[in-house]
Scaffold this motif. Structure first.
Motif, PDB file in Angstrom:
ATOM      1  N   GLU A  35       0.822  -1.205   0.000  1.00  0.00           N
ATOM      2  CA  GLU A  35       0.000   0.000   0.000  1.00  0.00           C
ATOM      3  C   GLU A  35       0.861   1.262   0.000  1.00  0.00           C
ATOM      4  OE1 GLU A  35      -2.911  -0.259   3.127  1.00  0.00           O
ATOM      5  OE2 GLU A  35      -3.845  -2.019   2.240  1.00  0.00           O
ATOM      6  N   GLY A  36       1.907   1.260  -0.838  1.00  0.00           N
ATOM      7  CA  GLY A  36       2.776   2.418  -0.988  1.00  0.00           C
ATOM      8  C   GLY A  36       3.834   2.587   0.087  1.00  0.00           C
ATOM      9  N   GLU A  37       3.772   1.793   1.128  1.00  0.00           N
ATOM     10  CA  GLU A  37       4.749   1.880   2.213  1.00  0.00           C
ATOM     11  C   GLU A  37       5.844   0.836   2.017  1.00  0.00           C
ATOM     12  OE1 GLU A  37       4.766   4.049   4.902  1.00  0.00           O
ATOM     13  OE2 GLU A  37       3.104   5.046   3.879  1.00  0.00           O
ATOM     14  N   LYS A  38       7.092   1.271   2.172  1.00  0.00           N
ATOM     15  CA  LYS A  38       8.223   0.353   2.046  1.00  0.00           C
ATOM     16  C   LYS A  38       8.232  -0.609   3.232  1.00  0.00           C
ATOM     17  CE  LYS A  38      12.964   0.361   0.600  1.00  0.00           C
ATOM     18  NZ  LYS A  38      14.060   1.166   0.098  1.00  0.00           N
ATOM     19  N   VAL A  39       8.352  -1.874   2.945  1.00  0.00           N
ATOM     20  CA  VAL A  39       8.368  -2.902   3.985  1.00  0.00           C
ATOM     21  C   VAL A  39       9.652  -3.711   3.845  1.00  0.00           C
ATOM     22  CG1 VAL A  39       7.231  -4.959   4.914  1.00  0.00           C
ATOM     23  CG2 VAL A  39       5.859  -3.097   3.968  1.00  0.00           C
ATOM     24  N   ILE A  40      10.502  -3.571   4.825  1.00  0.00           N
ATOM     25  CA  ILE A  40      11.719  -4.396   4.842  1.00  0.00           C
ATOM     26  C   ILE A  40      11.842  -4.945   6.256  1.00  0.00           C
ATOM     27  CG2 ILE A  40      14.218  -4.481   4.563  1.00  0.00           C
ATOM     28  CD1 ILE A  40      13.991  -2.209   2.565  1.00  0.00           C
ATOM     29  N   ALA A  41      11.396  -6.153   6.427  1.00  0.00           N
ATOM     30  CA  ALA A  41      11.421  -6.800   7.735  1.00  0.00           C
ATOM     31  C   ALA A  41      12.139  -8.140   7.623  1.00  0.00           C
ATOM     32  CB  ALA A  41       9.994  -7.007   8.236  1.00  0.00           C
ATOM     33  N   PRO A  42      12.923  -8.480   8.625  1.00  0.00           N
ATOM     34  CA  PRO A  42      13.625  -9.757   8.547  1.00  0.00           C
ATOM     35  C   PRO A  42      12.708 -10.939   8.844  1.00  0.00           C
ATOM     36  CG  PRO A  42      14.083  -8.729  10.651  1.00  0.00           C
ATOM     37  CD  PRO A  42      13.249  -7.757   9.852  1.00  0.00           C
ATOM     38  N   GLN A  43      12.994 -12.034   8.193  1.00  0.00           N
ATOM     39  CA  GLN A  43      12.405 -13.325   8.528  1.00  0.00           C
ATOM     40  C   GLN A  43      13.551 -14.157   9.086  1.00  0.00           C
ATOM     41  OE1 GLN A  43       9.098 -14.351   8.034  1.00  0.00           O
ATOM     42  NE2 GLN A  43       8.823 -12.181   7.664  1.00  0.00           N
TER      43      GLN A  43
END
Length: 96
Positions: A35-43
């Protein structure tokens, strides 16, 4: 197999598999933007492996495989280790 080779190959197989799935899937898999927001999260890729050390020297740690046997005479000690490695499926090294 040496522990470092096992970890390397496992992480390469997982990340290459995710990258291939991202290219071929009809739905988003680990998208970099939602939704236009950058998502960088670790798995976390978690490992729990049986490793052996033996009296032959060399100081190497090997991954233990059930059913593998050696005909050589040496004393082996089997231990379990557990650890996790953060992987960022959303972040591509090429900046994409």
């Amino acid at each position: 197999m040496k522990l470092k080779d096992f970890v390397k190959q496992t992480l390469m197989d997982i990340t290459n598999g995710v990258a291939e799935a991202q290219r071929g899937a009809p739905l988003w898999i680990a998208p970099g933007h939602v939704e236009g927001e950058k998502v960088i999260a670790p798995q976390l890729v978690s490992f729990e492996v049986g490793v052996t050390t033996n009296t032959d020297g060399g100081g190497e740690i090997s991954v233990w495989s059930v059913g593998s046997a050696k005909a050589e005479r040496s004393v082996e000690h089997v231990n379990k280790i557990a650890f996790s490695v953060p992987v960022y499926f959303q972040a591509r090294k090429d900046g994409g």
